[in-house]
Design a protein around this motif. Sequence first.
Motif, PDB file in Angstrom:
ATOM      1  N   MET A  49      43.930  34.731  31.779  1.00 25.12           N
ATOM      2  CA  MET A  49      44.050  35.906  32.639  1.00 25.12           C
ATOM      3  C   MET A  49      45.320  35.841  33.477  1.00 25.12           C
ATOM      4  SD  MET A  49      41.502  37.643  31.720  1.00 25.12           S
ATOM      5  CE  MET A  49      41.369  39.004  32.888  1.00 25.12           C
ATOM      6  N   HIS A  50      45.690  34.636  33.865  1.00 19.75           N
ATOM      7  CA  HIS A  50      46.883  34.466  34.683  1.00 19.75           C
ATOM      8  C   HIS A  50      47.437  33.063  34.425  1.00 19.75           C
ATOM      9  CE1 HIS A  50      48.808  34.459  38.992  1.00 19.75           C
ATOM     10  NE2 HIS A  50      49.690  34.346  38.025  1.00 19.75           N
ATOM     11  N   ALA A  51      48.473  33.016  33.574  1.00 16.98           N
ATOM     12  CA  ALA A  51      49.048  31.719  33.216  1.00 16.98           C
ATOM     13  C   ALA A  51      49.528  31.018  34.484  1.00 16.98           C
ATOM     14  CB  ALA A  51      50.204  31.905  32.240  1.00 16.98           C
ATOM     15  N   THR A 102      45.818  28.644  39.722  1.00 20.54           N
ATOM     16  CA  THR A 102      45.218  27.420  40.246  1.00 20.54           C
ATOM     17  C   THR A 102      43.696  27.464  40.136  1.00 20.54           C
ATOM     18  OG1 THR A 102      45.193  28.358  42.473  1.00 20.54           O
ATOM     19  CG2 THR A 102      47.064  26.957  41.899  1.00 20.54           C
ATOM     20  N   MET A 103      43.143  28.612  39.682  1.00 18.23           N
ATOM     21  CA  MET A 103      41.688  28.657  39.499  1.00 18.23           C
ATOM     22  C   MET A 103      41.316  27.843  38.260  1.00 18.23           C
ATOM     23  SD  MET A 103      38.998  31.775  39.193  1.00 18.23           S
ATOM     24  CE  MET A 103      37.630  31.614  38.039  1.00 18.23           C
ATOM     25  N   PRO A 104      40.390  26.875  38.412  1.00 16.63           N
ATOM     26  CA  PRO A 104      40.004  26.036  37.280  1.00 16.63           C
ATOM     27  C   PRO A 104      38.948  26.727  36.413  1.00 16.63           C
ATOM     28  CG  PRO A 104      38.824  25.327  39.237  1.00 16.63           C
ATOM     29  CD  PRO A 104      39.682  26.492  39.661  1.00 16.63           C
ATOM     30  N   TYR A 154      29.698  26.401  41.562  1.00 14.33           N
ATOM     31  CA  TYR A 154      31.023  26.440  40.950  1.00 14.33           C
ATOM     32  C   TYR A 154      31.994  27.457  41.540  1.00 14.33           C
ATOM     33  CZ  TYR A 154      28.946  23.566  37.300  1.00 14.33           C
ATOM     34  OH  TYR A 154      28.332  22.563  36.616  1.00 14.33           O
ATOM     35  N   CYS A 155      31.537  28.394  42.346  1.00  7.33           N
ATOM     36  CA  CYS A 155      32.461  29.434  42.831  1.00  7.33           C
ATOM     37  C   CYS A 155      32.611  29.427  44.351  1.00  7.33           C
ATOM     38  CB  CYS A 155      32.023  30.824  42.381  1.00  7.33           C
ATOM     39  SG  CYS A 155      31.509  30.931  40.658  1.00  7.33           S
ATOM     40  N   LEU A 156      31.537  29.109  45.069  1.00  4.87           N
ATOM     41  CA  LEU A 156      31.602  29.188  46.531  1.00  4.87           C
ATOM     42  C   LEU A 156      32.443  28.071  47.131  1.00  4.87           C
ATOM     43  CD1 LEU A 156      28.050  30.423  47.649  1.00  4.87           C
ATOM     44  CD2 LEU A 156      30.070  31.727  46.947  1.00  4.87           C
ATOM     45  N   THR A 157      32.967  27.191  46.286  1.00  4.65           N
ATOM     46  CA  THR A 157      33.939  26.212  46.759  1.00  4.65           C
ATOM     47  C   THR A 157      35.222  26.934  47.196  1.00  4.65           C
ATOM     48  OG1 THR A 157      34.556  25.947  44.448  1.00  4.65           O
ATOM     49  CG2 THR A 157      33.147  24.250  45.399  1.00  4.65           C
ATOM     50  N   CYS A 158      35.519  28.053  46.552  1.00  8.90           N
ATOM     51  CA  CYS A 158      36.778  28.764  46.831  1.00  8.90           C
ATOM     52  C   CYS A 158      36.564  30.202  47.258  1.00  8.90           C
ATOM     53  CB  CYS A 158      37.664  28.767  45.585  1.00  8.90           C
ATOM     54  SG  CYS A 158      38.137  27.104  45.063  1.00  8.90           S
ATOM     55  N   HIS A 159      35.562  30.850  46.694  1.00  7.37           N
ATOM     56  CA  HIS A 159      35.297  32.267  46.964  1.00  7.37           C
ATOM     57  C   HIS A 159      34.101  32.403  47.908  1.00  7.37           C
ATOM     58  CE1 HIS A 159      37.914  33.772  43.700  1.00  7.37           C
ATOM     59  NE2 HIS A 159      37.470  32.752  42.981  1.00  7.37           N
ATOM     60  N   GLN A 160      33.916  33.645  48.419  1.00  7.50           N
ATOM     61  CA  GLN A 160      32.770  33.931  49.283  1.00  7.50           C
ATOM     62  C   GLN A 160      31.881  35.006  48.675  1.00  7.50           C
ATOM     63  OE1 GLN A 160      33.564  34.669  53.361  1.00  7.50           O
ATOM     64  NE2 GLN A 160      34.621  32.707  53.597  1.00  7.50           N
TER      65      GLN A 160
HETATM   66  C1  HEC Z   1      39.279  25.888  43.043  1.00  9.95           C
HETATM   67  C2  HEC Z   1      39.141  27.242  43.529  1.00  9.95           C
HETATM   68  C3  HEC Z   1      38.436  28.273  42.683  1.00  9.95           C
HETATM   69  C4  HEC Z   1      37.205  28.187  42.066  1.00  9.95           C
HETATM   70  C5  HEC Z   1      36.294  26.983  41.966  1.00  9.95           C
HETATM   71  C6  HEC Z   1      36.957  29.488  41.500  1.00  9.95           C
HETATM   72  N1  HEC Z   1      37.992  30.327  41.766  1.00  9.95           N
HETATM   73 FE1  HEC Z   1      38.148  32.247  41.159  1.00  9.95          FE
HETATM   74  N2  HEC Z   1      40.035  32.313  41.894  1.00  9.95           N
HETATM   75  C7  HEC Z   1      40.646  31.319  42.621  1.00  9.95           C
HETATM   76  C8  HEC Z   1      42.002  31.715  42.892  1.00  9.95           C
HETATM   77  C9  HEC Z   1      43.019  30.888  43.674  1.00  9.95           C
HETATM   78  C10 HEC Z   1      42.180  32.998  42.309  1.00  9.95           C
HETATM   79  C11 HEC Z   1      43.447  33.822  42.230  1.00  9.95           C
HETATM   80  C12 HEC Z   1      43.970  33.405  40.875  1.00  9.95           C
HETATM   81  C13 HEC Z   1      45.214  34.003  40.401  1.00  9.95           C
HETATM   82  O1  HEC Z   1      45.462  35.182  40.643  1.00  9.95           O
HETATM   83  O2  HEC Z   1      45.924  33.248  39.727  1.00  9.95           O
HETATM   84  C14 HEC Z   1      40.905  33.339  41.699  1.00  9.95           C
HETATM   85  C15 HEC Z   1      40.665  34.512  41.029  1.00  9.95           C
HETATM   86  C16 HEC Z   1      39.445  34.923  40.540  1.00  9.95           C
HETATM   87  C17 HEC Z   1      39.168  36.210  39.936  1.00  9.95           C
HETATM   88  C18 HEC Z   1      40.168  37.331  39.708  1.00  9.95           C
HETATM   89  C19 HEC Z   1      40.508  38.004  41.012  1.00  9.95           C
HETATM   90  C20 HEC Z   1      41.470  39.123  40.778  1.00  9.95           C
HETATM   91  O3  HEC Z   1      42.664  38.882  41.026  1.00  9.95           O
HETATM   92  O4  HEC Z   1      41.037  40.185  40.341  1.00  9.95           O
HETATM   93  C21 HEC Z   1      37.838  36.227  39.601  1.00  9.95           C
HETATM   94  C22 HEC Z   1      37.054  37.365  38.976  1.00  9.95           C
HETATM   95  C23 HEC Z   1      37.301  34.937  39.985  1.00  9.95           C
HETATM   96  N3  HEC Z   1      38.305  34.176  40.550  1.00  9.95           N
HETATM   97  C24 HEC Z   1      35.998  34.563  39.806  1.00  9.95           C
HETATM   98  C25 HEC Z   1      35.528  33.264  39.982  1.00  9.95           C
HETATM   99  C26 HEC Z   1      34.192  32.835  39.637  1.00  9.95           C
HETATM  100  C27 HEC Z   1      33.098  33.728  39.103  1.00  9.95           C
HETATM  101  C28 HEC Z   1      34.145  31.506  39.911  1.00  9.95           C
HETATM  102  C29 HEC Z   1      32.992  30.561  39.667  1.00  9.95           C
HETATM  103  C30 HEC Z   1      32.570  30.428  38.300  1.00  9.95           C
HETATM  104  C31 HEC Z   1      35.452  31.103  40.439  1.00  9.95           C
HETATM  105  N4  HEC Z   1      36.254  32.199  40.474  1.00  9.95           N
HETATM  106  C32 HEC Z   1      35.800  29.808  40.830  1.00  9.95           C
HETATM  107  C33 HEC Z   1      40.109  30.123  42.986  1.00  9.95           C
HETATM  108  C34 HEC Z   1      38.910  29.623  42.494  1.00  9.95           C
END
Ligand code: HEC
Length: 272
Positions: free
Chosen positions: A232-234, A237-239, A191-197
């Motif tokens: 957290m952020h209205a 794009t993070m789902p 669920y997370c490595l689709t977007c994050h590393q």
């Molecule tokens: C479809 C892409 C996507 C997926 C899937 C995703 N993220 Fe994210 N995530 C983002 C984006 C883009 C942001 C920046 C969001 C913003 O600031 O509005 C973010 C922001 C975050 C942040 C906050 C970063 C900060 O600004 O401090 C955290 C923590 C986080 N994600 C954790 C996770 C975790 C854990 C998962 C898996 C459960 C996850 N994300 C899944 C795209 C994604």
Amino acid sequence: MGVFRVMLRAAVAVTTLPASAIELPPPDRLAAETGMSTQTVEVVEPHMSRPGHELRVAYRGFEMSGLLDRLFGDRWKATGTEVVFFARDGYRSSTDSRRFVPGSAWLAFGRADSKPFTVDNPGQHETGVSLGPYYLVWDNLRDSAARAQGAYGWPYQVVRIDLATPADYAAARPQDSDPVAVEGFEQVRKYCLTCHQVAGIGGGKFPGDLRQIAGPLSDRALKTWITEPQKMHAGTTMPPLNALLPEAERDRAADAIIRYLRMMPVRDGTTP
Ligand code: HEC
């Protein structure tokens, strides 16, 4: 095929990708260079269907197991290998290579009826989302298990295909002694490595190592990011974590993810 390899290697060399990554050429060139013909496949379009209302769409595409044979030889069939699809915006979607049996999936490049190659995605309040250059579709008409997955594993705007082996995940994998962290790793992978590393593996939609990103956040803030990012952020794009899961299962997954991110050491050299 020899020419194709040389050309692909040249394309890869300039972008410092892992040696196996393949930039997909346009469909006519992909057909010419692999010697594959394109086919029509009808599917239940998961982005535009809901229970009781199924919309069928016929796409034109390349049958995936045949395409993988041509692109990677036998390497993609090795145990534990994943096929990884990268979208133009850095989104990364990985699938166990065992799911690609003949006739299970197609790499689509257009609709058979010549209508625009787009979908509406009411779940994410998007209309007319462009699917090209390539879109991975599954035969979910005959396979009800595939239908139950919804749009998970249907990446669009795919520009590149790669393979990932268990060794590629080694630095991100926790010690087996903590079963909750191991479960958290599997959830993060899904669920997370689709977007994050984490430890250099994952997508490129949001830069930085997820363990470091999580570091300064409280458990509560981290959990809210995972389950209700809009709070957290209205407009983010993070789902939220898989909304199809029952509440208790979602809660458990979020806790396991937090456990994993907290216990994984961030070593020098493993962060980008
Ligand atoms: C479809 C892409 C996507 C997926 C899937 C995703 N993220 Fe994210 N995530 C983002 C984006 C883009 C942001 C920046 C969001 C913003 O600031 O509005 C973010 C922001 C975050 C942040 C906050 C970063 C900060 O600004 O401090 C955290 C923590 C986080 N994600 C954790 C996770 C975790 C854990 C998962 C898996 C459960 C996850 N994300 C899944 C795209 C994604």
